[in-house]
Design a protein around this motif. Structure first.
Motif, mmCIF file in Angstrom:
data_model
loop_
_atom_site.group_PDB
_atom_site.id
_atom_site.type_symbol
_atom_site.label_atom_id
_atom_site.label_comp_id
_atom_site.label_asym_id
_atom_site.label_seq_id
_atom_site.Cartn_x
_atom_site.Cartn_y
_atom_site.Cartn_z
ATOM 1 N N UNK A 123 0.913 -1.405 -0.106
ATOM 2 C CA UNK A 123 -0.062 -0.081 0.054
ATOM 3 C C UNK A 123 0.952 1.164 0.156
ATOM 4 N N UNK A 124 1.905 1.324 0.874
ATOM 5 C CA UNK A 124 2.910 2.264 0.975
ATOM 6 C C UNK A 124 3.570 2.824 -0.278
ATOM 7 N N UNK A 125 3.956 1.332 -1.080
ATOM 8 C CA UNK A 125 4.752 1.380 -2.260
ATOM 9 C C UNK A 125 3.906 2.213 -3.329
ATOM 10 N N UNK A 126 2.592 1.690 -3.283
ATOM 11 C CA UNK A 126 1.902 2.242 -4.440
ATOM 12 C C UNK A 126 1.620 3.574 -4.290
ATOM 13 N N UNK A 127 1.378 4.121 -3.079
ATOM 14 C CA UNK A 127 1.213 5.589 -2.837
ATOM 15 C C UNK A 127 2.357 6.233 -3.339
ATOM 16 N N UNK A 128 3.690 5.676 -2.838
ATOM 17 C CA UNK A 128 4.840 6.411 -3.338
ATOM 18 C C UNK A 128 5.129 6.574 -4.942
ATOM 19 N N UNK A 129 4.536 5.466 -5.628
ATOM 20 C CA UNK A 129 4.535 5.522 -6.749
ATOM 21 C C UNK A 129 3.506 6.599 -7.424
#
Length: 200
Positions: A123-129
């Motif tokens: 979830x955090x990786x997706x938001x960073x992307x």
């Protein structure tokens, strides 16, 4: 006859004694087995608890570094917004350099952040992307604003439209940063929740 009776009593007593010993041994073995199983379960629970505590500490450290970096990125976004409004040539040139190196330098996680990326949830990786994507238009239109200041044939209309797009991009970027902070906070407060799902 008395000897035979006495022998029978002794034989019966010996059998009863042997049976009692075997029963006692079985009882002791069952008790020891139960204690062993209980000790193994306690050890397993303690090890799992310790592993979970260590994972949570790593997550806290990782998200603390991530939040520090995104605080810096938030400041850079604001500095670009301020820079494109400046009449100071030195500030404008610094802003131009920041925009030119944006995807390769500004958005590259510093070593202190990159070293703990493996602890980020999906979830955090997706938001960073998503944040990376949200800055594309912000940077592109900020560059147009700076170029329109250099190129006299571009009218104020071009600059004004580009300024509006930069403002929109700034808002999207800051919203993305807020979502990253929110997601990281949820994961730290609720470490047992299934966090490996996309937050989009």
């Amino acid at each position: 006859m008395l000897v035979a009776a006495l022998a029978g009593v002794l034989a019966g007593g010996a059998m009863t004694f042997r049976y009692a010993i075997r029963a006692g041994q079985a009882s002791v073995e069952r008790s020891l087995q139960a204690q062993l199983v209980s000790a193994e379960q306690r050890l397993k629970m303690r090890l799992e608890s310790e592993a979970q505590r260590r994972r949570h500490e790593k997550l806290e450290e990782s998200y603390g570094k991530l939040m520090g970096w995104f605080f810096e990125l938030d400041m850079v976004v604001d500095s670009v917004w301020i820079g494109i409004h400046s009449a100071d040539q030195e500030v404008i040139e610094e802003t131009r350099v920041t925009l030119d190196k944006w995807p390769w330098v500004t958005l590259k996680p510093p070593q202190y952040v990159a070293s703990t990326q493996q602890y980020w949830s999906v979830a955090v990786r997706d938001l960073v992307d998503k944040f990376y994507g949200d800055t594309v238009d912000f940077v592109r239109f900020a560059q147009i604003v700076i170029r329109s200041g250099d190129d006299l044939k571009d009218g104020d209309d071009v600059k004004d439209r580009a300024m509006e797009k930069v403002w929109e991009g700034r808002g999207k970027s800051r919203e993305s940063i807020a979502k990253i902070r929110e997601q990281a906070g949820v994961e730290l407060v609720h470490p047992d929740r299934d966090l490996w799902q996309s937050a989009r």
